[in-house]
Design an enzyme around this catalytic site. Structure first.
Site, PDB file in Angstrom:
ATOM      1  N   HIS A  81      -3.769  -5.286   0.757  1.00 21.48           N
ATOM      2  CA  HIS A  81      -3.155  -5.713   2.030  1.00 21.48           C
ATOM      3  C   HIS A  81      -3.136  -7.242   2.133  1.00 21.48           C
ATOM      4  O   HIS A  81      -4.133  -7.839   2.542  1.00 21.48           O
ATOM      5  CB  HIS A  81      -3.929  -5.117   3.209  1.00 21.48           C
ATOM      6  CG  HIS A  81      -3.701  -3.650   3.366  1.00 21.48           C
ATOM      7  ND1 HIS A  81      -2.645  -3.140   4.086  1.00 21.48           N
ATOM      8  CD2 HIS A  81      -4.363  -2.593   2.847  1.00 21.48           C
ATOM      9  CE1 HIS A  81      -2.666  -1.819   4.027  1.00 21.48           C
ATOM     10  NE2 HIS A  81      -3.705  -1.458   3.281  1.00 21.48           N
TER      11      HIS A  81
ATOM     12  N   CYS B 105       0.832  -1.206   0.000  1.00 20.07           N
ATOM     13  CA  CYS B 105       0.000   0.000   0.000  1.00 20.07           C
ATOM     14  C   CYS B 105       0.872   1.264   0.000  1.00 20.07           C
ATOM     15  O   CYS B 105       1.490   1.589  -0.999  1.00 20.07           O
ATOM     16  CB  CYS B 105      -0.966  -0.062   1.180  1.00 20.07           C
ATOM     17  SG  CYS B 105      -2.300   1.124   1.030  1.00 20.07           S
TER      18      CYS B 105
ATOM     19  N   GLU C  58      -1.745  -8.946   4.321  1.00 23.64           N
ATOM     20  CA  GLU C  58      -1.652  -9.387   5.720  1.00 23.64           C
ATOM     21  C   GLU C  58      -3.010  -9.553   6.394  1.00 23.64           C
ATOM     22  O   GLU C  58      -3.087 -10.124   7.477  1.00 23.64           O
ATOM     23  CB  GLU C  58      -0.784  -8.389   6.521  1.00 23.64           C
ATOM     24  CG  GLU C  58      -1.377  -6.997   6.744  1.00 23.64           C
ATOM     25  CD  GLU C  58      -1.139  -6.028   5.591  1.00 23.64           C
ATOM     26  OE1 GLU C  58      -0.982  -6.502   4.451  1.00 23.64           O
ATOM     27  OE2 GLU C  58      -1.141  -4.801   5.818  1.00 23.64           O
TER      28      GLU C  58
END
Ligand code: XMP
Length: 511
Positions: free
Chosen positions: A169, A81, A171
């Site tokens: 993202h 990002c 994660e």
């Protein structure tokens, strides 16, 4: 540390998740603030670097950045990002404000199957976006390997430089293939070895403790929770009876907790325990204090004082600080993250640390990793699955000043609620649950009489790590049973409410 993945934190709410995901994949990862020096990064000798997201914009004046030399250092880099936007502008690309903030789910459209980062990743899988800026021109040498809905570039790379970047993202759990993408980065691109596991961690900590403290007198504070219990077992395993585990009753524990903890530690785990009942001192110091931060500070300082008085003759103090405490107490930027003073990080402890007298074997571990350590050390399941309980105890669950009467009411209410949760099987499904004593009185009718009584709030939350949390959607019947019992059994209480706020915006505790 060799073989590790270093994460540079630009302040994203998801940074810790990146570290946890990498560790779950079996590779040690550590979070550094973005401002760490180039030399320190080189010294850490990691296998690869991940640049986190950020609430900042690269279009701001003086945006958080990294040393330009890092991009030429030859280590694989994954920008996430903000990390993607940052490497793009640093290498000559361009970033612009998106017309609409892209927030939520999108579909991954893979354009280049040869990308190592995207190998084996399902085309069309869901990715999670949260950004206001976008890369509008890539630096020379970069190619687009995947797009998101609407043709926006969402994965790019320059393999010659070893720089990879994603706009989404990986994660977060909402990105279906996120863990596989991180796995591709750390194994296929960085060539890391899978060598982070809790069994080896325990062995290495036992060795370290013996090397550092063998033959010396060591003290540690134990509360009966999973962290300090695991730490006490680990320390005693390493150093035998040179370890004394000090258990302080600060008068702010739950009903019967003191006796139960002593029984667990002394009789079930055979630990060498020194018990100090300091409840009168704590309550006297807390008298008439209603500011939450003031209460926390008094409790933290009193704890250190009581503890220090026991420490003469000891050479080291072992503490159960966890990684999130370390990160939260050293926020990347601004005051926003110093929301509450964690009592194990007050200035007195920091002073002791400077004298090299504090050892924190778990300071790089997340809670789930500590639970695994506890299981490997045969800490009983009842202790391992116990909900977290804050150091300042019930003082942060009594809004306003703390008195013995309020403590007695809250203890009973808390016990009733927890018993109902255990009976229904809900206790194990949630992160934490407790009762809160509110500083208001409300009107009710009890029997034929108008009653003016206390209000108890019940709070139950689900969470993965305590950093964010959702209020638990407990069955009405369970809330009904708990509320009825509280009102029937505690004459001072005539109203019970349930807290339906998540974190953020609220915190888990009320103070
Ligand atoms: P908050 O209220 O900050 O809580 O959302 C997050 C988690 O931390 C616990 N907590 C503490 N634990 N000392 C502790 O040892 C403290 O001062 C403290 N304050 C909050 C809280 O119970 C929750 O699990």
């Amino acid at each position: 540390m060799e073989n590790s993945i270093l994460i540079l934190d630009f302040g994203s709410q998801y940074t810790q998740l990146i570290a946890r995901k990498v560790r779950e994949l079996g590779v040690y990862s550590e979070i550094y603030p973005y401002s760490v020096s180039y030399d320190d990064i080189v010294k850490a000798n990691p296998k690869g670097i991940i640049l986190s997201g950020s609430p900042s914009s690269v279009l701001d004046k003086d945006p958080p950045s990294v040393d330009r030399r890092l991009l030429d250092y030859g280590l694989p880099i994954l920008g996430i990002c903000y990390g993607m936007q940052l490497v793009s502008v640093m290498l000559g690309g361009q970033v612009g404000k998106s017309q609409n903030r892209e927030y939520g789910k999108a579909e991954l459209n893979i354009l280049d199957n040869s990308s190592l980062l995207l190998q084996g990743i399902k085309n069309g899988s869901t990715i999670w976006m949260s950004h206001g800026d976008s890369v509008i021109r890539l630096p020379q040498g970069f190619k687009i390997t995947a797009e998101a809905d609407g043709g926006h570039m969402t994965a790019v790379e320059d393999t010659a430089k070893g720089i990879y970047a994603v706009q989404f993202h990986p994660e977060v759990a909402h990105t279906d293939e996120g863990k596989n993408i991180l796995s591709n980065f750390i194994f296929k691109i960085c060539g890391s070895d899978k060598n982070w596991n809790m069994k080896d961690f325990i062995e290495s900590e036992l060795r370290d403790l013996r090397n550092r403290c063998g033959g010396k007198k060591v003290a540690l504070g134990v509360s009966g929770g999973v962290d300090s219990t695991a730490l006490a077992v680990l320390s005693q395993k390493a150093l035998g009876n040179d370890v004394t585990s000090i258990f302080v009753d600060n008068g702010l524990l739950r009903l019967g907790e003191s006796e139960e903890v002593l029984d667990n530690l002394r009789n079930k785990l055979n630990l060498n325990i020194k018990f100090i009942d300091a409840s009168a001192l704590f309550l006297q110091r807390l008298k008439d204090i209603d500011s939450p931060e003031e209460k926390r500070k008094i409790i933290g300082r009193t704890f250190i004082e009581v503890f220090n008085a026991e420490l003469s003759g000891f050479d080291f103090l072992i503490q159960g600080t966890l990684y999130p405490d370390v990160i939260e107490s050293n926020p990347v930027k601004g005051p926003s993250q110093t929301i509450k003073t964690h009592h194990n990080r007050v200035s007195e402890v920091i002073e002791l640390e400077k004298m090299g007298k504090i050892i924190e074997p778990f300071k790089f571990l997340f809670k789930d990793e500590v639970r695994e350590v506890a299981a490997l050390l045969n800490v009983p399941e009842g202790i391992r699955s116990r909900h977290p309980f804050p150091g300042p105890g019930m003082a942060v669950r009594i809004i306003g000043d703390v008195t013995p009467d309020k403590l007695a009411v809250l203890r009973q209410a808390d016990r009733i609620f927890i018993d109902e949760l255990k009976k229904s099987g809900w206790y194990g499904k949630i992160w934490q649950a407790f009762a809160v004593f509110l500083p208001v009185k409300s009107v009710g009718v009890m029997g034929d009489e108008r009653a003016y009584g206390n209000v108890i709030a019940l709070r139950a939350i689900t969470s993965i790590d305590g950093m964010t949390a959702d209020w638990a959607k407990l069955p009405y019947e369970l809330l009904d049973a708990a509320a009825n019992k509280i009102i029937r059994q505690i004459k001072e209480v005539n109203r019970v409410v349930y807290d339906v706020t998540s974190k953020p915006p609220a915190t888990i505790e009320w103070e």
